[in-house]
Write a protein that holds these residues in place. Structure first.
Motif, PDB file in Angstrom:
ATOM      1  N   UNK A  16      -5.823 -10.734  -7.007  1.00 41.43           N
ATOM      2  CA  UNK A  16      -4.450 -11.237  -7.062  1.00 41.43           C
ATOM      3  C   UNK A  16      -3.503 -10.484  -6.136  1.00 41.43           C
ATOM      4  N   UNK A  17      -3.663  -9.149  -6.066  1.00 40.83           N
ATOM      5  CA  UNK A  17      -2.682  -8.330  -5.357  1.00 40.83           C
ATOM      6  C   UNK A  17      -3.270  -7.436  -4.265  1.00 40.83           C
ATOM      7  N   UNK A  18      -4.551  -7.533  -3.984  1.00 35.91           N
ATOM      8  CA  UNK A  18      -5.140  -6.746  -2.913  1.00 35.91           C
ATOM      9  C   UNK A  18      -5.103  -5.257  -3.189  1.00 35.91           C
ATOM     10  N   UNK A  19      -4.656  -4.472  -2.200  1.00 30.98           N
ATOM     11  CA  UNK A  19      -4.631  -3.017  -2.341  1.00 30.98           C
ATOM     12  C   UNK A  19      -3.739  -2.571  -3.488  1.00 30.98           C
ATOM     13  N   UNK A  27      -8.450   2.485   4.314  1.00 31.43           N
ATOM     14  CA  UNK A  27      -7.011   2.768   4.387  1.00 31.43           C
ATOM     15  C   UNK A  27      -6.478   3.184   3.019  1.00 31.43           C
ATOM     16  N   UNK A  28      -6.859   2.440   1.977  1.00 30.54           N
ATOM     17  CA  UNK A  28      -6.398   2.795   0.628  1.00 30.54           C
ATOM     18  C   UNK A  28      -6.899   4.179   0.217  1.00 30.54           C
ATOM     19  N   UNK A  29      -8.129   4.511   0.620  1.00 28.95           N
ATOM     20  CA  UNK A  29      -8.710   5.802   0.250  1.00 28.95           C
ATOM     21  C   UNK A  29      -8.003   6.988   0.895  1.00 28.95           C
ATOM     22  N   UNK A  30      -7.080   6.716   1.821  1.00 27.79           N
ATOM     23  CA  UNK A  30      -6.269   7.808   2.363  1.00 27.79           C
ATOM     24  C   UNK A  30      -5.510   8.542   1.261  1.00 27.79           C
ATOM     25  N   UNK A  31      -5.201   7.822   0.196  1.00 24.73           N
ATOM     26  CA  UNK A  31      -4.444   8.430  -0.891  1.00 24.73           C
ATOM     27  C   UNK A  31      -5.260   9.368  -1.759  1.00 24.73           C
ATOM     28  N   UNK A  32      -6.601   9.281  -1.698  1.00 26.74           N
ATOM     29  CA  UNK A  32      -7.449  10.086  -2.580  1.00 26.74           C
ATOM     30  C   UNK A  32      -7.309  11.600  -2.348  1.00 26.74           C
ATOM     31  N   UNK A  33      -7.318  12.081  -1.078  1.00 24.14           N
ATOM     32  CA  UNK A  33      -7.140  13.523  -0.887  1.00 24.14           C
ATOM     33  C   UNK A  33      -5.817  14.044  -1.426  1.00 24.14           C
ATOM     34  N   UNK A  34      -4.738  13.277  -1.228  1.00 21.05           N
ATOM     35  CA  UNK A  34      -3.436  13.686  -1.753  1.00 21.05           C
ATOM     36  C   UNK A  34      -3.460  13.728  -3.270  1.00 21.05           C
ATOM     37  N   UNK A  35      -4.080  12.726  -3.869  1.00 28.32           N
ATOM     38  CA  UNK A  35      -4.189  12.647  -5.322  1.00 28.32           C
ATOM     39  C   UNK A  35      -4.964  13.850  -5.860  1.00 28.32           C
ATOM     40  N   UNK A  36      -6.092  14.149  -5.234  1.00 26.86           N
ATOM     41  CA  UNK A  36      -6.935  15.264  -5.654  1.00 26.86           C
ATOM     42  C   UNK A  36      -6.206  16.587  -5.503  1.00 26.86           C
ATOM     43  N   UNK A  76       0.822   2.135   3.349  1.00 30.78           N
ATOM     44  CA  UNK A  76       1.823   3.027   2.762  1.00 30.78           C
ATOM     45  C   UNK A  76       2.278   2.552   1.383  1.00 30.78           C
ATOM     46  N   UNK A  77       2.529   1.261   1.236  1.00 27.51           N
ATOM     47  CA  UNK A  77       3.042   0.748  -0.040  1.00 27.51           C
ATOM     48  C   UNK A  77       2.032   0.943  -1.166  1.00 27.51           C
ATOM     49  N   UNK A  78       0.750   0.657  -0.904  1.00 23.25           N
ATOM     50  CA  UNK A  78      -0.262   0.809  -1.957  1.00 23.25           C
ATOM     51  C   UNK A  78      -0.499   2.283  -2.286  1.00 23.25           C
ATOM     52  N   UNK A  79      -0.443   3.149  -1.268  1.00 28.79           N
ATOM     53  CA  UNK A  79      -0.613   4.591  -1.522  1.00 28.79           C
ATOM     54  C   UNK A  79       0.581   5.121  -2.299  1.00 28.79           C
ATOM     55  N   UNK A 100     -14.154   4.769   4.949  1.00 24.27           N
ATOM     56  CA  UNK A 100     -14.678   3.879   3.909  1.00 24.27           C
ATOM     57  C   UNK A 100     -16.143   4.199   3.609  1.00 24.27           C
ATOM     58  N   UNK A 101     -16.948   4.356   4.669  1.00 26.53           N
ATOM     59  CA  UNK A 101     -18.383   4.633   4.489  1.00 26.53           C
ATOM     60  C   UNK A 101     -18.582   5.940   3.726  1.00 26.53           C
ATOM     61  N   UNK A 102     -17.824   6.954   4.122  1.00 25.13           N
ATOM     62  CA  UNK A 102     -17.927   8.249   3.454  1.00 25.13           C
ATOM     63  C   UNK A 102     -17.554   8.132   1.979  1.00 25.13           C
ATOM     64  N   UNK A 103     -16.463   7.424   1.692  1.00 25.49           N
ATOM     65  CA  UNK A 103     -15.999   7.287   0.316  1.00 25.49           C
ATOM     66  C   UNK A 103     -16.943   6.454  -0.550  1.00 25.49           C
TER      67      UNK A 103
END
Length: 518
Positions: free
Chosen positions: A403-406, A272-281, A350-353, A40-43
């Motif tokens: 309303x929906x969080x992640x 945790x949500x930012x885990x998806x950023x490398x895959x997205x990139x 996992x669900x949000x990613x 999180x801090x890095x992102x």
């Protein structure tokens, strides 16, 4: 000469892909070593670092090169180089000063005052941008593209190495978790210095004229317009995912606290949500690069001389891009629990990613359409659309996250990038090409996708109960190979990809000729 230029372009494109792959993959051990809070801090600081990197790698070098080319032999005039450097340095100093002065306000907006000193430290990176940008611009103007490629890979390797070393020290307890931000800052500064040394050594044998330059011909006002303004516009066009991350950095933690999390929990869940950023990139870069590599690049001159062939190339490039996006999205939706555990050692988020991966239906296509639109002179339009999408992302974060969080973060990202895709499509379809540019059987594409999904579900059932990293790695590898093979085979058998379209692909023709000879 033409072959050398083509080879240089290929080397530069390859270096860009390698750089993006390195940038995506070092985040995995970073998260493993520093945890979701460290990630999180890095992102949080990365978007500002990313802006400096984009200016030094794409925006300013491209505008400098274009300015030098338009004014012919200027690159060999020290007086003009000094003038260029002064303008770029003053612009970079302005960015340094802006971040240095506003770091406390930015930390307040982010909802984490612990970041304020680290954000102030980030500002120093901008003072190193002019040195690297000028040398890269001169190299690009002289068609020394291999030099730029070497400097780019050097920069990424130094950054990745120092960041991972910092993460190891944090894991060992030698540094606090917040110092991953300072590690990233030091890594970027040293990476710029390393890239600058590579560029300088390559240029040290160049000779320069000491002739005087007419101030009226090369005024500061002209340089500001041609280099700074153009450089900023070019940089914005390379900030698709960076804008999304920047919007998240400002809004996610405060909005998650409105959802029901404490500040610490909100920070960890953003990590945790930012885990998806490398895959997205990674998938966005690979998908768009593969699509553009399959079909020769369309130029404005080619379009004017042979519109039918150029339109065919544009349609085919976008078609491959969409098909790759559909395949990648489907695969990641299905395999995300295993990929999340393999890379990050838990299934948290996992669900949000999974929801976030829907972005891949649009992101590779957006990158390709942006490249085509820029060739036709719509760079200002594409930049303006990206800026508007940043505002849309901010607004939707404020609406959906409480309303929906992640899931709200993922939904707002999908809405923003889908908006860009629609705008780019309208520009390309109705203003540039003025004819349909997407035409293939979506029904048969769905059939091919389902044909890929069923064996993967069966494979998941067979592999169930295996949770070791080696076992998960083998599963993901086998699943990707099987899924991709079935998907491509079904697309060709169902005539989604036609034989005449395959013959338009240089790589396919080379393979076919080689097969015939054998």
């Amino acid at each position: 000469m033409k072959n050398n230029l083509f080879n240089g372009v290929f080397i530069l494109m390859f270096a860009g892909i390698i750089g993006k792959v390195i940038s995506a993959f070092y985040r995995i051990p970073l998260q493993n070593l520093t945890g979701d809070l460290g990630f999180y801090i890095y992102q949080q600081v990365y978007p500002f670092i990313g802006i400096a990197i984009t200016l030094a790698l794409y925006g300013l070098p491209s505008s400098i090169a274009q300015y030098v080319i338009e004014t012919k032999e200027m690159e060999r005039t020290r007086a003009v180089q000094k003038r260029l450097f002064l303008v770029v340095f003053l612009f970079s100093f302005f960015l340094f000063l802006l971040l240095f002065v506003t770091h406390t306000s930015i930390a307040t907006l982010m909802g984490d005052m612990e970041l304020q000193n680290h954000l102030r430290h980030v500002s120093w990176i901008f003072l190193f941008v002019p040195f690297v940008a000028l040398l890269r611009g001169l190299a690009q103007a002289s068609n020394h593209l291999a030099i730029i490629a070497h400097s780019q890979i050097t920069e990424q390797l130094i950054r990745a190495g120092i960041i991972i070393t910092t993460a190891i020290w944090i894991y060992q307890g030698k540094l606090s978790v917040y110092q991953i931000a300072d590690g990233a800052i030091v890594a970027t500064i040293l990476a710029f210095i390393g890239a600058g040394i590579v560029l300088f050594i390559s240029f040290k044998k160049e000779s320069f004229n000491e002739q005087k330059v007419d101030r009226n011909d090369y005024s500061y006002r002209r340089i500001i317009k041609a280099v700074i303004i153009a450089g900023v516009i070019i940089s914005i066009n390379h900030m698709l995912l960076l804008f999304m991350q920047l919007a998240d950095a400002f809004t996610v933690v405060p909005q998650l606290m409105k959802y029901h999390y404490t500040q610490t929990e909100a920070m960890e869940w953003k990590g945790i949500f930012d885990r998806g950023q490398p895959l997205l990139q990674l998938v966005t870069v690979m998908g768009s690069s593969v699509a553009m590599a399959l079909v020769p690049q369309v130029t404005k001159f080619q379009y004017q001389t042979n519109r039918m062939k150029s339109r065919q190339q544009i349609r085919l490039t976008l078609k491959f891009c969409i098909l790759l996006g559909i395949g990648a999205t489907t695969g990641l939706l299905l395999l995300m629990p295993e990929i999340n555990t393999l890379f990050y050692q838990s299934t948290d988020g996992t669900m949000s990613i999974r929801t976030l991966t829907i972005v891949l239906l649009f992101a590779p296509m957006v990158v390709v359409m942006a490249s085509i639109l820029q060739v036709f002179g719509y760079m200002q339009w594409t930049a303006a659309i990206l800026i508007v999408s940043f505002g849309i992302k901010l607004l939707n974060n404020a609406i959906w996250i409480p309303m929906y969080g992640l899931q709200g973060i993922a939904m707002s990202t999908i809405i923003a990038i889908a908006f860009i895709a629609v705008c780019y499509y309208v520009l390309l379809r109705y203003w540039v090409i003025k004819t349909p540019i997407i035409s293939f059987s979506f029904l048969n594409t769905i059939k091919a996708t389902l044909a890929m999904v069923l064996p993967l579900i069966l494979l998941k059932y067979i592999w169930i109960g295996i949770h070791s990293r080696i076992g998960l790695f083998l599963f993901v590898l086998v699943a990707c190979v099987i899924g991709l093979s079935i998907y491509i085979l079904c697309l060709t058998k169902l005539n989604v990809i036609k034989q005449r379209e395959l013959e338009c692909i240089p790589l396919y023709n080379k393979w076919k000729k080689r097969s015939v000879k054998e």
